[in-house]
Design a protein around this motif. Structure first.
Motif, PDB file in Angstrom:
ATOM      1  N   TYR A 155      -9.733   3.043  -5.369  1.00  0.00           N
ATOM      2  CA  TYR A 155      -9.364   2.303  -6.747  1.00  0.00           C
ATOM      3  C   TYR A 155     -10.268   0.824  -6.559  1.00  0.00           C
ATOM      4  N   TYR A 156     -10.496   0.300  -5.254  1.00  0.00           N
ATOM      5  CA  TYR A 156     -11.475  -0.869  -5.412  1.00  0.00           C
ATOM      6  C   TYR A 156     -12.777  -0.572  -6.118  1.00  0.00           C
ATOM      7  N   ASP A 195     -12.729  -0.134  -9.504  1.00  0.00           N
ATOM      8  CA  ASP A 195     -12.606  -1.619 -10.320  1.00  0.00           C
ATOM      9  C   ASP A 195     -13.835  -2.024 -10.317  1.00  0.00           C
ATOM     10  N   MET A 254       2.420   1.853  -3.392  1.00  0.00           N
ATOM     11  CA  MET A 254       1.593   2.489  -4.236  1.00  0.00           C
ATOM     12  C   MET A 254       1.392   3.785  -3.904  1.00  0.00           C
ATOM     13  N   PHE A 255       1.537   4.230  -2.911  1.00  0.00           N
ATOM     14  CA  PHE A 255       1.227   5.860  -2.656  1.00  0.00           C
ATOM     15  C   PHE A 255       2.412   6.552  -3.381  1.00  0.00           C
ATOM     16  N   ALA A 277       0.933  -1.324  -0.098  1.00  0.00           N
ATOM     17  CA  ALA A 277       0.246  -0.004  -0.089  1.00  0.00           C
ATOM     18  C   ALA A 277       0.935   1.421   0.028  1.00  0.00           C
ATOM     19  N   GLN A 298       7.969  -4.935  -7.439  1.00  0.00           N
ATOM     20  CA  GLN A 298       7.018  -5.799  -8.272  1.00  0.00           C
ATOM     21  C   GLN A 298       6.761  -7.116  -7.843  1.00  0.00           C
ATOM     22  N   ARG A 314       6.799   5.790 -15.303  1.00  0.00           N
ATOM     23  CA  ARG A 314       6.176   6.455 -14.005  1.00  0.00           C
ATOM     24  C   ARG A 314       6.303   7.885 -14.235  1.00  0.00           C
ATOM     25  N   PHE A 315       7.368   8.284 -14.248  1.00  0.00           N
ATOM     26  CA  PHE A 315       7.531   9.723 -14.612  1.00  0.00           C
ATOM     27  C   PHE A 315       6.472  10.432 -15.600  1.00  0.00           C
ATOM     28  N   LEU A 354      -4.338  -5.161  -6.920  1.00  0.00           N
ATOM     29  CA  LEU A 354      -4.361  -3.946  -7.253  1.00  0.00           C
ATOM     30  C   LEU A 354      -2.787  -3.229  -7.717  1.00  0.00           C
ATOM     31  N   LEU A 370       3.331   9.478 -16.245  1.00  0.00           N
ATOM     32  CA  LEU A 370       2.567   9.671 -15.300  1.00  0.00           C
ATOM     33  C   LEU A 370       2.346  11.099 -14.672  1.00  0.00           C
ATOM     34  N   VAL A 371       3.575  11.409 -14.005  1.00  0.00           N
ATOM     35  CA  VAL A 371       3.201  12.566 -13.255  1.00  0.00           C
ATOM     36  C   VAL A 371       3.707  13.777 -14.396  1.00  0.00           C
ATOM     37  N   MET A 397      -1.906  -4.130 -11.099  1.00  0.00           N
ATOM     38  CA  MET A 397      -2.407  -3.089 -12.042  1.00  0.00           C
ATOM     39  C   MET A 397      -1.752  -1.731 -12.127  1.00  0.00           C
ATOM     40  N   LEU A 398      -1.378  -1.360 -10.953  1.00  0.00           N
ATOM     41  CA  LEU A 398      -0.751  -0.010 -10.763  1.00  0.00           C
ATOM     42  C   LEU A 398       0.610   0.146 -11.165  1.00  0.00           C
ATOM     43  N   LEU A 399       1.308  -0.997 -10.667  1.00  0.00           N
ATOM     44  CA  LEU A 399       2.830  -0.928 -10.684  1.00  0.00           C
ATOM     45  C   LEU A 399       3.348  -1.379 -11.950  1.00  0.00           C
ATOM     46  N   GLN A 447       6.359  -5.658 -18.732  1.00  0.00           N
ATOM     47  CA  GLN A 447       6.998  -6.035 -17.819  1.00  0.00           C
ATOM     48  C   GLN A 447       7.038  -7.581 -18.117  1.00  0.00           C
ATOM     49  N   GLY A 494       5.323   9.552  -8.010  1.00  0.00           N
ATOM     50  CA  GLY A 494       6.209   9.790  -9.114  1.00  0.00           C
ATOM     51  C   GLY A 494       7.343   9.219  -8.827  1.00  0.00           C
ATOM     52  N   TYR A 495       7.615   8.439  -7.918  1.00  0.00           N
ATOM     53  CA  TYR A 495       8.930   7.952  -7.613  1.00  0.00           C
ATOM     54  C   TYR A 495       9.054   6.422  -8.009  1.00  0.00           C
ATOM     55  N   PRO A 496      10.481   5.774  -8.349  1.00  0.00           N
ATOM     56  CA  PRO A 496      10.272   4.567  -8.849  1.00  0.00           C
ATOM     57  C   PRO A 496      10.048   3.561  -7.631  1.00  0.00           C
ATOM     58  N   HIS A 530      10.251  -0.343  -8.710  1.00  0.00           N
ATOM     59  CA  HIS A 530      10.145  -1.361  -9.394  1.00  0.00           C
ATOM     60  C   HIS A 530      10.643  -2.500  -8.498  1.00  0.00           C
ATOM     61  N   PHE A 564      -6.788   5.839  -0.803  1.00  0.00           N
ATOM     62  CA  PHE A 564      -6.782   5.805  -2.089  1.00  0.00           C
ATOM     63  C   PHE A 564      -7.014   4.396  -2.560  1.00  0.00           C
ATOM     64  N   HIS A 565      -6.443   3.364  -1.969  1.00  0.00           N
ATOM     65  CA  HIS A 565      -6.919   1.751  -2.257  1.00  0.00           C
ATOM     66  C   HIS A 565      -8.052   1.774  -2.398  1.00  0.00           C
ATOM     67  N   HIS A 594       4.530   5.350  -5.515  1.00  0.00           N
ATOM     68  CA  HIS A 594       4.216   5.097  -6.987  1.00  0.00           C
ATOM     69  C   HIS A 594       3.414   6.423  -7.659  1.00  0.00           C
ATOM     70  N   MET A 595       2.444   6.753  -7.062  1.00  0.00           N
ATOM     71  CA  MET A 595       1.462   7.831  -7.302  1.00  0.00           C
ATOM     72  C   MET A 595       2.149   9.081  -7.320  1.00  0.00           C
TER      73      MET A 595
END
Lengths: 873, 139
Positions: B89-90, B93, A57-58, A54, A70, B3-4, A90, B6-7, A93-95, A100, A63-65, A67, B85-86, A60-61
């Motif tokens: 998303y649920y 979905d 994922m935050f 969790a 995974q 990822r970047f 979840l 996206l930002v 789907m997000l990461l 990949q 904008g940080y790497p 990987h 946030f999760h 990631h949102m």
């Protein structure tokens, strides 16, 4: 404190991040968290996997790497518990995305979960699959999904349907397997299944014609009935939105009808009634109703024509167009663009409203409206529409000016009924938004101007007036400077006044002022300044009274730090001071630029660079032997076979034609004189009349024209050379009197092998014979005696012969014996040519010729290529 | 890299959308796509769609989602979405899969979410009762 706790809880981390005041602080917090998560992962800490993911994922949102997380997704998905699977999927789907490689490892877990007893876990797997599966996974798991399309639980069926959409998009040929099951979905009652089923069928029709046929035959009636029942259904609280029962299902069904009816008259017939019902009965005061109407109109527009329905649809759009709701107007404009191809008249009726939309405060609406207006322009309304658009240009936002200008220029080019109007509009556009105008556009303007000799005076005066008011528009300044250079004397002399003009008096000094301001202005760029220099050169000839002043301005640029300007200044200054005699010939009025070369753009397409090569055959006049592009390329000895020569080949043309090695200083057009001063220039001019004339005019052309693209018109401009040649030929003749041998008696040469005469050129009207001889001791040089015989019953006067040779040859033309050719072969003209072959023994002679004469009061032009020279010359 | 991007996307769109005045239409054109946005208090919900999608319908879909969020969180506010946030998303979905609409009934979606939430609760309870037993046993 739990000794096993892995750092903070999710919400504490979020709080900490939100409390950061700077980006650096945030990075520090994130780094710390990532470190602790990594540690936790490497220790294979089971308890906090959920929380870690969790957090990841935050992060990631933000904008940080992430990987490194995974594999955690995979582990969680493989866990038995529901919460773990949920967050694992979840995270997946997000990461991750389908690119990949890690994704492949998940296939097995998904397969197991698709067979799970817990339907919610099945749902999780279907959802993940539907969002990100790859083609590989699609192939592997398609059978499972197919089975699930018939699962007992409708919630699973609906997810399976959407998952199937992704599968058939990834692997289209699998669609056939799903046809029957998909069709079955349309018979259900559950709205979720109906929505997803309809969407699935729609998408299947797009990838599989078999599916399309099947649905059309078997399902169409069912769908029509569904829609009708839905439209007639009473209030249903569960699905009600703004008083309509399930508008979203309405729209899905309409879209399916759209696909089924498209291209099939029978199918379209069977849906007419329900479409009419929806179109007329739907409430329009809320967005939901309008959304349905919009979809309905879209469907009507795309199925086979039923006159009544189409009219209905366009009327609805008309109503939308006058709505105060901006959203409605936007979609109306959008749909009208598609409606134009179906019923242009109907859309034309709304032209005034659409034009108003171009001026709307909303940028999105303006854009749509402008696109639509452009599609509406035709010959009859081009003028008023353009006027509206140009008027609006003055008040429009800067961001919009670019689009608006581009469209106006397109319209003006495509639809101008006459040149005067075209020039007027372009002057307005340039004055208002010249800086947004693309290069091709103002180049085209110049082409048009040269093709309208009766408007030269008007144009230069109009431009002069315009620049007084809008001198910050660079493009306007450029065009004006060019015109002043060319038509300067018309500016001060008020030549060619049109009735609509107000007379203005401009003195030579004022005209020079303008050019001087342009060249000295700090904001002028290189192109403008270069154009000013050439204009000044021309003016030094056209305005003799200002010659001294002009020379001073040119001199001033000698010290310019920019090489291009410095070079031009030096060269022009040299011409002004030392070569006054030939200056006027050099800067004579430019010949007409060939519009045909630019016609490709007139048709609306805008190629990036108009071909500089010979691929585009310019309008040749009535020559007999029209060379094809390949031999022409050979002739001019361009290295590659690539006909699309780059723009810098402009210089090469001239090189080849004149056999003079002019060094191209920059990818511009300053192929003036080579670096070794003006000697080569003199050389050229002392050779012989016709070549010299053509060379001087060509220099003039190149010097005046910034645009390399014009070069291919060079050969075409031989036609107009005849006029200028005629003017200067007399003076040239005088110059060359010293050459003597004006008689037509061929000089008998001695020595060397003799070569057979050839008929170099023959048409129904003319015959040209070449007799060859070699100078003794000089095998590379051939002396050709050309004999011209008139085959027609008319006398030819003003007879002029011109020739051009490729780079490896050098050509000298001596004056002809005369320029009147008696009729029917009762006499002839002879002319001596001297050709030096630097590739003697390796390459044969080849030559392009052009012959001008006047017969029966009409000008005749013939041209052709001579490639039948004997070998060994 | 992705990822970047996206930002970057978010930054670009924010620039375009946040500057729009309130009365203007809810659509902007971006990189060949259309973006439909709807503002709720200080939040903007944006959906990027293809040229041939129905913009008005998308507005309805956004509203559908927001209403469901509202019912779930009880007068949803920005903080709810940030800290949960999760869960957002649920819920999403259950409404969309791969951008396609899945369910038009708010009641059904609420029911499905509730069922899954109770599964999670049950699992938590089971886990904590086990760890209690262990904690007791190892005291």
């Amino acid at each position: 404190m739990n000794p096993f706790s892995s750092g903070t809880r999710l919400r504490d981390m979020i709080r900490a991040i939100r409390a950061c005041k700077t980006a650096a602080e945030e990075r520090a917090v994130v780094r710390k968290e990532c470190a602790s998560i990594r540690a936790s992962i490497s220790e294979n800490d089971q308890d906090y996997m959920h929380r870690n993911l969790a957090k990841l994922m935050f992060i990631h949102m933000l904008g940080y790497p992430t990987h490194f997380g995974q594999m955690e997704c995979l582990k969680l998905i493989a866990s038995p518990g529901f919460p773990e699977k949920r967050i694992g999927y979840l995270g997946l789907m997000l990461l991750l995305d389908e690119r990949q490689e890690v994704l492949m490892l998940v296939t097995n877990s998904i397969k197991q979960d698709l067979n799970h007893t817990n339907q919610y876990i099945v749902g999780l797997a279907l959802c993940a699959l539907g969002n990100i599966c790859s083609a590989e996974m699609a192939r592997d798991l398609a059978p499972e999904v197919e089975r699930l399309l018939q699962f007992r639980d409708p919630n699973i069926r609906k997810k399976a349907a959407l998952c199937t959409i992704r599968i058939i998009k990834k692997v289209p040929h699998l669609a056939e397997n799903f046809i029957n099951t998909a069709a079955a979905l349309l018979k259900e009652k559950h709205h979720g299944v109906l929505i997803t089923g309809a969407q699935l069928c729609t998408d299947m029709c797009k990838v599989s014609t078999e599916a399309h046929e099947h649905f059309r035959k078997k399902c169409l009636d069912g769908v029509v009935k569904l829609l009708r029942d839905l439209a007639n259904s009473p209030y249903a609280p569960e699905y009600d939105i703004s008083g309509i029962t399930d508008p979203l299902l309405h729209i899905r069904l309409l879209r399916l009808l759209h696909v089924l009816g498209h291209g099939d008259a029978d199918a379209s017939d069977s849906m007419n009634d329900v479409l009419a019902q929806v179109a007329t009965k739907t409430e329009t005061n809320k967005n939901a109703g309008n959304a349905i109407l919009y979809e309905c109109v879209s469907t009507i527009m795309n199925i086979e024509d039923n006159g009544g329905l189409r009219v209905l649809a366009v009327n609805i759009l008309g109503r939308f167009l006058s709505s105060r709701d901006n959203n409605i107007r936007y979609v109306a404009l959008n749909m009208l663009m598609k409606a134009i191809s179906l019923d242009s008249q109907a859309v034309q009726r709304h032209r005034a409203t659409i034009l108003e939309c171009v001026k709307d405060t909303d940028a999105s609406i303006r854009k749509r409206a402008l696109e639509l207006v452009y599609l509406l322009v035709n010959e009859s309304n081009a003028k008023p529409l353009t006027k509206e658009l140009v008027d609006y240009l003055e008040v429009s936002d800067p961001e919009f000016k670019g689009d608006l200008t581009a469209k106006i220029c397109l319209i003006v080019e495509k639809f101008s009924p006459e040149k005067l109007w075209y020039i007027d509009q372009m002057v307005k556009v340039l004055s208002e938004a010249g800086n947004y105008v693309k290069d091709e556009v103002w180049h085209a303007l110049i082409v048009v101007i040269t093709n309208a000799p009766n408007l030269h005076g008007y144009t230069v005066r109009a431009l002069y007036k315009a620049v007084q008011k809008s001198n910050e528009q660079e493009t306007l300044v450029r065009v004006t400077v060019w015109c002043i250079g060319e038509y300067g004397e018309m500016l001060v002399g008020n030549a060619g006044m049109l009735d609509v003009e107000d007379p203005i008096t401009v003195t030579e000094a004022e005209a020079v002022d303008l050019v001087e301001t342009a060249i000295k202005r700090h904001s002028s760029d290189l192109t403008t300044q270069a154009m000013c220099l050439i204009a000044l050169l021309k003016l030094s000839s056209r305005y003799p009274s200002c010659a001294k002043r002009i020379n001073d301005i040119v001199l001033h640029q000698k010290g310019s730090l920019v090489l291009e300007l410095q070079q031009r200044a030096i060269e022009f200054n040299s011409i002004i001071e030392k070569h006054g005699k030939i200056r006027s010939a050099l800067v004579e009025r430019m010949p007409v630029l060939d519009e045909a070369t630019y016609s490709g753009r007139r048709a609306g397409s805008v190629p990036a660079v108009v071909s500089t090569s010979l691929g585009t055959q310019p309008k040749m006049s009535n020559g007999v032997a029209k060379p094809t592009s390949a031999p022409l390329v050979d002739l001019l000895d361009l290295g590659s076979d690539d006909v699309q020569a780059p723009s810098s080949s402009g210089g090469d043309f001239l090189n080849d034609l004149l056999g003079v090695d002019l060094s191209p200083a920059s990818p511009g057009t300053n192929n003036q004189a080579p670096k070794n001063g003006t000697d080569a220039l003199l050389d050229l001019l002392s050779i012989g009349a016709p070549t010299a004339q053509s060379s001087s005019s060509m220099l003039d052309m190149l010097s005046s024209e910034q645009d390399n693209k014009r070069s291919e018109g060079l050969l075409d401009n031989f036609a107009s050379l005849s006029t200028s040649s005629a003017v200067s030929s007399s003076s040239m003749m005088d110059l060359l009197d010293g050459f003597g041998t004006s008689s037509s008696v061929p000089v008998a040469e001695t020595g060397g092998p003799s070569y057979p005469s050839v008929v170099a050129f023959e048409s129904s009207l003319l015959k040209v014979t070449f007799n060859f001889s070699k100078e003794s001791g000089n095998p590379q040089t051939t002396i050709i005696e050309a004999q011209f015989v008139n085959k027609s019953p008319d006398i030819y006067s003003n007879f002029i012969f011109q020739a051009a040779v490729p780079k490896f040859l050098q050509l000298h033309l001596e004056p002809a014996s005369g320029n009147t050719l008696p009729a029917s072969g009762n006499g002839s003209i002879t002319q001596k040519l001297k050709v030096s072959n630097s590739q003697h023994g390796k390459k044969s002679l080849v030559m392009r010729v052009r012959i001008n004469y006047k017969a029966n009061g009409e000008d005749v032009l013939e041209d052709g290529q001579i490639s039948n020279f004997p070998h060994g010359l | 890299m992705g990822r970047f991007f996206l930002v970057k996307v978010i930054r670009e769109l924010s620039g375009m959308i946040l500057t729009r005045a309130p009365k203007l239409c809810n659509f902007v054109e971006w990189r060949g796509y259309k973006v439909v946005y709807k503002r709720y208090a200080s939040l903007y919900f944006c959906m990027c769609i293809d040229q041939d999608d129905n913009e008005l319908e998308v507005l309805e879909i956004i509203h559908h989602y927001v209403e469901i969020l509202d019912r779930y969180f009880g007068s949803v506010c920005e903080l709810d979405l940030i800290f949960n946030f999760h869960k957002a998303y649920y819920i999403l979905d259950e409404i969309l899969i791969a951008g396609e609409l899945q369910e038009s009934s708010k009641k059904t979606v609420a029911r499905l979410i509730a069922a899954q939430d109770s599964l999670v609760e049950a699992a938590k309870e089971q886990a904590s009762s086990i760890s209690n037993m262990i904690a007791q046993a190892t005291k």
